[in-house]
Structure formats: C-alpha cells, structure tokens
Design a protein around this motif. Structure first.
Motif, PDB file in Angstrom:
ATOM      1  N   VAL A  87      -5.222   1.114   0.966  1.00 32.48           N
ATOM      2  CA  VAL A  87      -3.929   1.789   0.836  1.00 32.48           C
ATOM      3  C   VAL A  87      -2.772   0.851   1.155  1.00 32.48           C
ATOM      4  O   VAL A  87      -1.853   0.680   0.345  1.00 32.48           O
ATOM      5  N   PHE A  88      -2.801   0.223   2.335  1.00 30.47           N
ATOM      6  CA  PHE A  88      -1.679  -0.623   2.719  1.00 30.47           C
ATOM      7  C   PHE A  88      -1.644  -1.918   1.912  1.00 30.47           C
ATOM      8  O   PHE A  88      -0.589  -2.320   1.414  1.00 30.47           O
ATOM      9  N   GLY A  89      -2.791  -2.551   1.772  1.00 28.67           N
ATOM     10  CA  GLY A  89      -2.839  -3.779   0.981  1.00 28.67           C
ATOM     11  C   GLY A  89      -2.491  -3.523  -0.473  1.00 28.67           C
ATOM     12  O   GLY A  89      -1.715  -4.273  -1.079  1.00 28.67           O
ATOM     13  N   GLY A  90      -3.062  -2.465  -1.037  1.00 23.36           N
ATOM     14  CA  GLY A  90      -2.776  -2.147  -2.429  1.00 23.36           C
ATOM     15  C   GLY A  90      -1.326  -1.771  -2.651  1.00 23.36           C
ATOM     16  O   GLY A  90      -0.697  -2.189  -3.632  1.00 23.36           O
ATOM     17  N   THR A  91      -0.761  -0.979  -1.739  1.00 23.81           N
ATOM     18  CA  THR A  91       0.641  -0.563  -1.878  1.00 23.81           C
ATOM     19  C   THR A  91       1.580  -1.751  -1.787  1.00 23.81           C
ATOM     20  O   THR A  91       2.494  -1.913  -2.614  1.00 23.81           O
ATOM     21  N   ILE A  92       1.366  -2.593  -0.792  1.00 22.19           N
ATOM     22  CA  ILE A  92       2.229  -3.766  -0.630  1.00 22.19           C
ATOM     23  C   ILE A  92       2.077  -4.712  -1.819  1.00 22.19           C
ATOM     24  O   ILE A  92       3.063  -5.234  -2.351  1.00 22.19           O
ATOM     25  N   GLY A  93       0.845  -4.921  -2.250  1.00 18.41           N
ATOM     26  CA  GLY A  93       0.618  -5.806  -3.384  1.00 18.41           C
ATOM     27  C   GLY A  93       1.272  -5.299  -4.649  1.00 18.41           C
ATOM     28  O   GLY A  93       1.937  -6.061  -5.378  1.00 18.41           O
ATOM     29  N   ALA A  94       1.108  -4.010  -4.948  1.00 16.80           N
ATOM     30  CA  ALA A  94       1.702  -3.430  -6.149  1.00 16.80           C
ATOM     31  C   ALA A  94       3.225  -3.483  -6.092  1.00 16.80           C
ATOM     32  O   ALA A  94       3.893  -3.732  -7.108  1.00 16.80           O
TER      33      ALA A  94
END
Length: 266
Positions: free
Chosen positions: A39-46
């Motif tokens: 969630v956090f990694g994916g959100t920040i990356g996107a």
C-alpha cells in the motif's frame, strides 16, 4: 503548529482501532509487513511517476505548510490599510515609505512598494493579480499530489488483497491456515482505504483550505492598495473591504470606531 492536523489523525485512527477492539479484535491481526509495503510503497511509487523533479523537491515544503499555523487576520489587515490611507492623504505616497520597514508580510510589502514607486494603478493590479495567480497555481499542484495519492491508495489496497488471496488459494491444501491468511489479505484493503481518507485526502483538503485563505487575504490587500492609490478616504476603504469578512466580523468592525475619526478628518 496547526494542532488540528495531528489531533484529527489521532482521533480518526484511534476511533477505528477502538471500534475494532470493542468488537473483540486483536491489534496484532491488523499488523502486516507485506500489506504495508504494497500500500505505502505502491502509493508513493505511483504518485512519483506522475510528478516532475521540481514537484518532488517541493514535498517537504508542502508537509511543512500542512503543519504550519500561519494566520491571516483580515480585520487587522483592514485596519492597517485604513491607517495607510490616512498617511497617504496627509503625507502623500512617499509617506508610506516609512511603513515598509515595519511590514514583514511579503505580499503586503510588495503592494505598498508599488504604491510608493508611483506605479500606474492598472499595472499595479496586473502585477499583484499575477502574484495571486501564480501562487494559487503552485498551491493547486501541491493539492493534486496528495489527491492523487488518495486515489491510488485504495487501489493499491485492493491489489494487496488480491495478491493475498492468490497466496491463500495456492495453499488451499492447508485449511487450518485459510482463516488467518484471508484476514491478512484484507488488511491491505484496510490500509489503503484508511490512509486515503485519514492521511492523503485530508492533507489535500488542508492545503486547499490554507490556499483559499491566503488568496482571500491577497485579494483584500489588492483592493485596499488600489483604494489608497485612488485617494479613497479611510472610512470608504474600510467599508469597501468589509465585504471580505464574515457577517459576524462585519458587525464587529462596524461597532468599532473608525480610526480616521480618532486621528482627525483629512
């Protein structure tokens, strides 16, 4: 510091956790490293994919702005502008030059400097409105960053849940582990939805609210300075700028004595 930001988040997350515990849940069941990374990694990356390098560099400043407690006292600003109008009518625009030293707010100082320099009123309005426009656009970009994160987070939560369910179904031969595995899979959705609605979107809303307050303040300054340039009386200036206040504050200022009368009619 804007205490409402941490207090609001504390109340929001605290209410969720309290409700979960009241239903007999255990906090350990809400902890998952994999859902957190997704969630956090994916959100920040996107979110980073859609940003430019300049916008990335602005992130620390945006977070600082969220926590900052900068206030714009419109009533005090109106009174100051009315005092400047008194000085301008008594001493002329050069008399305002002494006030520049005591003016620490950048936008008001810029506006006064234009008056002192004898800039044409139409050009003064154009310059100050350009300041307002560029400031609002810069703030809007910051708002969009956190709105984008708020949009990505729930989707990343769903992705994490789907990945978790894939893992569950691939190990269906061990039914005693199905319950905890399915529960962990849905933790990702919880992370995504809760962070979107208690972190990212509220931060975007806070930035927008602060931007709106600054824009109203700047528009008030523009109208006040142009009134001074036009030679309006302090009473007329004060009355015109009351439109920027809420009805309650308008009545409060109307009950206050006009400083022009105290200083003598000019």
């Amino acid at each position: 510091m804007d205490i409402l930001v941490p207090v609001g988040m504390l109340i929001g997350f605290g209410s969720l956790l309290m409700a979960f515990l009241l239903e007999g849940g255990h906090l350990t069941s809400l902890v998952g490293v994999s859902p957190f990374l997704i969630v956090f990694g994916g959100t920040i990356g996107a979110t980073l994919i859609g940003l430019g390098l300049e916008e990335v560099r602005s992130l620390p400043g945006l977070l600082k702005a969220v926590l900052a407690n900068k206030k714009y006292d419109l009533m005090e600003t109106i009174e100051r502008l009315a005092e400047y109008a008194v000085i301008a009518r008594r001493e002329g625009f050069p008399g305002l030059e002494k006030q520049l030293e005591d003016t620490t707010e950048p936008f008001l100082r810029t506006a006064l400097q234009l008056v002192v320099d004898g800039t044409d009123p139409e050009y003064t309005r154009a310059i100050l409105e350009q300041y307002i426009y560029t400031t609002s656009e810069r703030h809007a970009k910051g708002v969009k960053i956190f709105e984008a994160a708020g949009g990505y987070a729930p989707t990343m939560g769903i992705i994490g849940t789907v990945m978790g369910l894939i893992h569950v179904l691939s190990n269906i031969s061990t039914p005693d582990k199905l319950g905890p595995s399915i529960a962990l899979a849905f933790v990702a959705t919880l992370y995504g939805v809760s962070t979107a609605n208690l972190i990212w979107l509220p931060i975007a809303a806070k930035l927008k609210a602060k931007s709106d307050k600054e824009r109203i303040y700047q528009e008030l300054v523009v109208e006040g300075v142009l009134a001074i340039q036009a030679g309006k009386s302090p009473t007329a200036l004060r009355t015109a700028l009351l439109a920027f206040l809420s009805p309650g504050k308008q009545q409060q200022m109307q009950r206050q004595p006009v400083k022009e009368a105290q200083m003598g009619e000019v």
